[in-house]
Design a protein around this motif. Structure first.
Motif, PDB file in Angstrom:
ATOM      1  N   LEU A   1     -52.174  70.703 -26.567  1.00 22.87           N
ATOM      2  CA  LEU A   1     -52.505  72.110 -26.343  1.00 22.87           C
ATOM      3  C   LEU A   1     -51.240  72.954 -26.204  1.00 22.87           C
ATOM      4  N   ASN A   2     -51.286  74.158 -26.773  1.00 21.63           N
ATOM      5  CA  ASN A   2     -50.172  75.114 -26.668  1.00 21.63           C
ATOM      6  C   ASN A   2     -48.848  74.533 -27.158  1.00 21.63           C
TER       7      ASN A   2
ATOM      8  N   GLU B   1     -61.105  76.330  -7.907  1.00 22.75           N
ATOM      9  CA  GLU B   1     -60.466  75.099  -8.374  1.00 22.75           C
ATOM     10  C   GLU B   1     -60.133  75.202  -9.861  1.00 22.75           C
ATOM     11  N   ALA B   2     -61.041  75.797 -10.621  1.00 16.88           N
ATOM     12  CA  ALA B   2     -60.818  75.952 -12.060  1.00 16.88           C
ATOM     13  C   ALA B   2     -59.616  76.856 -12.322  1.00 16.88           C
ATOM     14  N   ARG B   3     -59.497  77.948 -11.534  1.00 14.65           N
ATOM     15  CA  ARG B   3     -58.369  78.869 -11.694  1.00 14.65           C
ATOM     16  C   ARG B   3     -57.045  78.168 -11.397  1.00 14.65           C
ATOM     17  N   ALA B   4     -57.017  77.368 -10.331  1.00 16.80           N
ATOM     18  CA  ALA B   4     -55.801  76.635  -9.970  1.00 16.80           C
ATOM     19  C   ALA B   4     -55.449  75.613 -11.050  1.00 16.80           C
ATOM     20  N   PHE B   5     -56.464  74.966 -11.593  1.00 20.75           N
ATOM     21  CA  PHE B   5     -56.272  73.970 -12.651  1.00 20.75           C
ATOM     22  C   PHE B   5     -55.649  74.614 -13.883  1.00 20.75           C
TER      23      PHE B   5
ATOM     24  N   ILE C   1     -52.459  78.072 -18.571  1.00 16.71           N
ATOM     25  CA  ILE C   1     -53.492  78.517 -19.508  1.00 16.71           C
ATOM     26  C   ILE C   1     -54.205  79.716 -18.892  1.00 16.71           C
ATOM     27  N   LYS C   2     -54.325  80.791 -19.642  1.00  8.13           N
ATOM     28  CA  LYS C   2     -54.886  82.030 -19.116  1.00  8.13           C
ATOM     29  C   LYS C   2     -56.370  81.914 -18.806  1.00  8.13           C
ATOM     30  N   GLU C   3     -57.125  81.269 -19.690  1.00 10.22           N
ATOM     31  CA  GLU C   3     -58.570  81.171 -19.512  1.00 10.22           C
ATOM     32  C   GLU C   3     -59.100  79.966 -20.278  1.00 10.22           C
ATOM     33  N   PRO C   4     -60.296  79.494 -19.925  1.00 12.97           N
ATOM     34  CA  PRO C   4     -60.888  78.378 -20.677  1.00 12.97           C
ATOM     35  C   PRO C   4     -61.106  78.766 -22.140  1.00 12.97           C
ATOM     36  N   ALA C   5     -60.962  77.804 -23.017  1.00 14.84           N
ATOM     37  CA  ALA C   5     -61.183  78.068 -24.442  1.00 14.84           C
ATOM     38  C   ALA C   5     -62.631  78.450 -24.709  1.00 14.84           C
ATOM     39  N   LEU C   6     -63.532  78.016 -23.827  1.00 14.56           N
ATOM     40  CA  LEU C   6     -64.940  78.367 -23.991  1.00 14.56           C
ATOM     41  C   LEU C   6     -65.122  79.880 -24.003  1.00 14.56           C
ATOM     42  N   ASN C   7     -64.378  80.588 -23.143  1.00 13.01           N
ATOM     43  CA  ASN C   7     -64.466  82.052 -23.111  1.00 13.01           C
ATOM     44  C   ASN C   7     -64.045  82.654 -24.451  1.00 13.01           C
TER      45      ASN C   7
END
Length: 238
Positions: free
Chosen positions: A84-85, A125-129, A135-141
């Motif tokens: 990734l990235n 927890e997701a934000r910290a992860f 990574i700015k946001e989940p790829a799902l978004n």
């Protein structure tokens, strides 16, 4: 290919019914037959109908047939977390885009395993992860936004005392028709729409009272073009 085969089966059945009707003395619609044969030729070459140019009249005729291969296409590249990235991921995405350059196709990369893990975490927890991985946001978004854009869809919100609801509509829809998506009575008795943009609402501390104090809540008529993220309260009377 499955979508192409489904469309081909639909075309063949329609041509078969047309042929059976001709045997019973029913004159076939020659314009429709020519168009169906055009579809058949493309589909037999395993070409999606989205990648074929049609004139306005042909496009109108296609709407009633509900072809699957006319729908926009997204290619999702599932990467390993370590890729990734990276330049490797960028190069792979560019290579796929180049390969598909003659098709109406969008390309996005993600790590399916990581997305599954993020979905199972609490919001904090997701934000910290994500922050740890830069990574700015989940790829799902991103995938959801891309899907909406390809389908020319947007969402507006309505806010009640105990719930917030998102409504999906076509881009360019007027307030009157958007009201009808909630209930036909609201469309029939439409008076005005109280509107504030999502970002304006957040800048007001997510407080409708503060937004009103700042004069950010505005009244719009039935011809107002609803924008993505609008928060709307419809005034109506029946």
């Amino acid at each position: 290919l499955e979508l192409i085969f489904c469309d081909l089966e639909l075309v063949e059945k329609r041509l078969e019914r047309m042929e059976q009707g001709a045997k019973r003395g029913k004159k076939p619609d020659e314009a429709e037959k020519r168009l169906l044969l055009k579809f058949k030729d493309a589909l037999e070459r395993e070409t999606a109908l989205r990648d074929i140019e049609f004139n306005i009249e042909e496009q109108k005729a296609m709407r009633t047939l509900q072809f699957l291969s006319t729908k926009p296409e997204i290619v999702v590249i599932n990467l390993r977390e370590n890729d990734l990235n990276t330049e490797k991921a960028e190069r792979l995405q560019k290579d796929v885009q180049e390969y598909l350059k003659d098709r109406e196709t969008s390309v996005i990369t993600l790590c399916g395993k990581m997305e599954m893990e993020i979905a199972q975490l609490l919001a904090e927890e997701a934000r910290a992860f994500l922050d740890d991985l830069k990574i700015k946001e989940p790829a799902l978004n991103k995938l959801i936004r891309l899907s909406y854009n390809l389908l020319s869809l947007i969402s507006f919100f309505t806010v009640g005392e105990d719930e917030v609801k998102a409504w999906t509509i076509k881009q360019g829809m007027e307030a009157l028709k958007a009201a009808g998506k909630i209930h036909s009575d609201i469309e029939r008795g439409f008076i005005r729409a109280e509107v504030i943009g999502f970002n304006e609402f957040i800048d007001s501390g997510a407080s409708m009272a503060k937004a009103k104090e700042k004069g950010l809540l505005r009244l719009e008529g039935k011809n107002y073009i609803v924008k993505d993220g609008d928060i709307i309260n419809f005034r109506f009377n029946i």
